[in-house]
Design an enzyme around this catalytic site. Structure first.
Site, PDB file in Angstrom:
ATOM      1  N   GLY A  83       0.841  -1.192   0.000  1.00  0.00           N
ATOM      2  CA  GLY A  83       0.000   0.000   0.000  1.00  0.00           C
ATOM      3  C   GLY A  83       0.874   1.239   0.000  1.00  0.00           C
ATOM      4  O   GLY A  83       2.021   1.201   0.463  1.00  0.00           O
ATOM      5  N   GLN A  92       2.797  10.102   1.163  1.00  0.00           N
ATOM      6  CA  GLN A  92       4.157   9.584   1.330  1.00  0.00           C
ATOM      7  C   GLN A  92       5.103   9.991   0.207  1.00  0.00           C
ATOM      8  O   GLN A  92       6.321   9.859   0.348  1.00  0.00           O
ATOM      9  CB  GLN A  92       4.127   8.050   1.419  1.00  0.00           C
ATOM     10  CG  GLN A  92       3.518   7.540   2.704  1.00  0.00           C
ATOM     11  CD  GLN A  92       3.431   6.030   2.688  1.00  0.00           C
ATOM     12  OE1 GLN A  92       2.494   5.465   2.148  1.00  0.00           O
ATOM     13  NE2 GLN A  92       4.423   5.364   3.268  1.00  0.00           N
ATOM     14  N   CYS A 108       5.848  -0.055   6.961  1.00  0.00           N
ATOM     15  CA  CYS A 108       5.471   1.143   6.216  1.00  0.00           C
ATOM     16  C   CYS A 108       6.676   1.575   5.377  1.00  0.00           C
ATOM     17  O   CYS A 108       7.812   1.541   5.864  1.00  0.00           O
ATOM     18  CB  CYS A 108       5.095   2.251   7.194  1.00  0.00           C
ATOM     19  SG  CYS A 108       4.647   3.796   6.392  1.00  0.00           S
ATOM     20  N   LEU A 109       6.433   1.972   4.138  1.00  0.00           N
ATOM     21  CA  LEU A 109       7.541   2.353   3.254  1.00  0.00           C
ATOM     22  C   LEU A 109       8.260   3.610   3.745  1.00  0.00           C
ATOM     23  O   LEU A 109       9.386   3.873   3.334  1.00  0.00           O
ATOM     24  CB  LEU A 109       7.032   2.548   1.822  1.00  0.00           C
ATOM     25  CG  LEU A 109       6.518   1.260   1.141  1.00  0.00           C
ATOM     26  CD1 LEU A 109       5.886   1.578  -0.206  1.00  0.00           C
ATOM     27  CD2 LEU A 109       7.633   0.236   0.989  1.00  0.00           C
ATOM     28  N   HIS A 155      -4.515   1.760   7.308  1.00  0.00           N
ATOM     29  CA  HIS A 155      -3.158   2.324   7.418  1.00  0.00           C
ATOM     30  C   HIS A 155      -2.975   3.459   6.405  1.00  0.00           C
ATOM     31  O   HIS A 155      -2.444   4.525   6.743  1.00  0.00           O
ATOM     32  CB  HIS A 155      -2.156   1.177   7.172  1.00  0.00           C
ATOM     33  CG  HIS A 155      -0.717   1.565   7.157  1.00  0.00           C
ATOM     34  ND1 HIS A 155       0.214   1.044   8.034  1.00  0.00           N
ATOM     35  CD2 HIS A 155      -0.010   2.415   6.349  1.00  0.00           C
ATOM     36  CE1 HIS A 155       1.408   1.568   7.770  1.00  0.00           C
ATOM     37  NE2 HIS A 155       1.305   2.389   6.756  1.00  0.00           N
ATOM     38  N   GLU A 156      -3.437   3.235   5.172  1.00  0.00           N
ATOM     39  CA  GLU A 156      -3.230   4.247   4.120  1.00  0.00           C
ATOM     40  C   GLU A 156      -4.138   5.465   4.318  1.00  0.00           C
ATOM     41  O   GLU A 156      -3.714   6.598   4.073  1.00  0.00           O
ATOM     42  CB  GLU A 156      -3.433   3.641   2.729  1.00  0.00           C
ATOM     43  CG  GLU A 156      -2.525   2.464   2.375  1.00  0.00           C
ATOM     44  CD  GLU A 156      -1.057   2.690   2.657  1.00  0.00           C
ATOM     45  OE1 GLU A 156      -0.587   3.836   2.632  1.00  0.00           O
ATOM     46  OE2 GLU A 156      -0.359   1.695   2.946  1.00  0.00           O
ATOM     47  N   HIS A 203      -2.566   7.770   6.664  1.00  0.00           N
ATOM     48  CA  HIS A 203      -1.537   8.634   6.058  1.00  0.00           C
ATOM     49  C   HIS A 203      -2.149   9.929   5.512  1.00  0.00           C
ATOM     50  O   HIS A 203      -1.566  10.998   5.645  1.00  0.00           O
ATOM     51  CB  HIS A 203      -0.838   7.920   4.902  1.00  0.00           C
ATOM     52  CG  HIS A 203       0.314   7.054   5.316  1.00  0.00           C
ATOM     53  ND1 HIS A 203       1.410   7.539   5.999  1.00  0.00           N
ATOM     54  CD2 HIS A 203       0.564   5.735   5.127  1.00  0.00           C
ATOM     55  CE1 HIS A 203       2.275   6.548   6.207  1.00  0.00           C
ATOM     56  NE2 HIS A 203       1.782   5.438   5.688  1.00  0.00           N
TER      57      HIS A 203
HETATM   58 NI    NI Z   1       2.601   3.499   5.569  1.00  0.00          NI
END
Ligand code: NI
Length: 167
Positions: free
Chosen positions: A46, A51, A91-92, A133-134, A137
């Protein structure tokens, strides 16, 4: 398509609240394609536009094993959330670290597709975790914000160690 640089914690831009998308045009299609490519390239499941410092309400998700179920959700909104699930999340924007987070187990999300059409999706398990989660963000919230102060400290230490190693 283009690979986009991903903001790394604690970049303050990860705390910005993204704006609703109003124009469903070729630009939006391109942003979605770039987000998906960037997510696949970095082996994520995701990615939120926040981000990559595009402060618009766009997320992409694909939890399949073979990149076969891409979703691009514009202006996603939870309209129902039930139950509880604990998942070890990554998480990226926090490469190499993971932590258990409690979320809703069954969700219904409403979103626009890239043409602006309203869609509804029911999700469970990893899909439900990922969508929550997304969406977080887009509201300037990361999985780190869900952790206790002690766990936050541990996560920061581990991140620092990993960064020292890669220098
Ligand atoms: Ni993330």
């Amino acid at each position: 398509m283009a690979l986009l640089p991903i903001l790394q914690f604690p970049d303050h831009r990860l705390k910005l609240v993204a704006k609703p998308v109003e124009h469903f045009d070729a630009n939006l299609e391109k942003t979605c394609a770039d987000l998906l490519e960037t997510m696949y390239e970095t082996q994520g499941v995701g990615l939120a536009a926040t981000q990559v410092n595009i402060q618009q309400r766009i997320i992409v998700i694909d939890t399949s094993d073979n990149q076969s179920q891409p979703y691009c959700m514009i202006n996603p909104k939870l309209i129902n959330a039930e139950g509880e699930i604990i998942w070890e999340e990554g998480c990226l924007s926090f490469p190499g670290v993971f932590a258990k987070v409690k979320r809703s187990a069954n969700i219904t999300v409403e979103y626009n597709n890239t043409k602006g059409e309203l869609q509804t999706l029911h999700a469970t398990e990893l899909n439900a975790v990922c969508i929550q989660h997304e969406i977080d963000h887009l509201n300037g919230i990361t999985f780190y914000d869900h952790l206790s102060p002690i766990k936050q400290k541990m996560l920061r230490k581990k991140l620092d160690k990993l960064r020292d190693k890669s220098l």
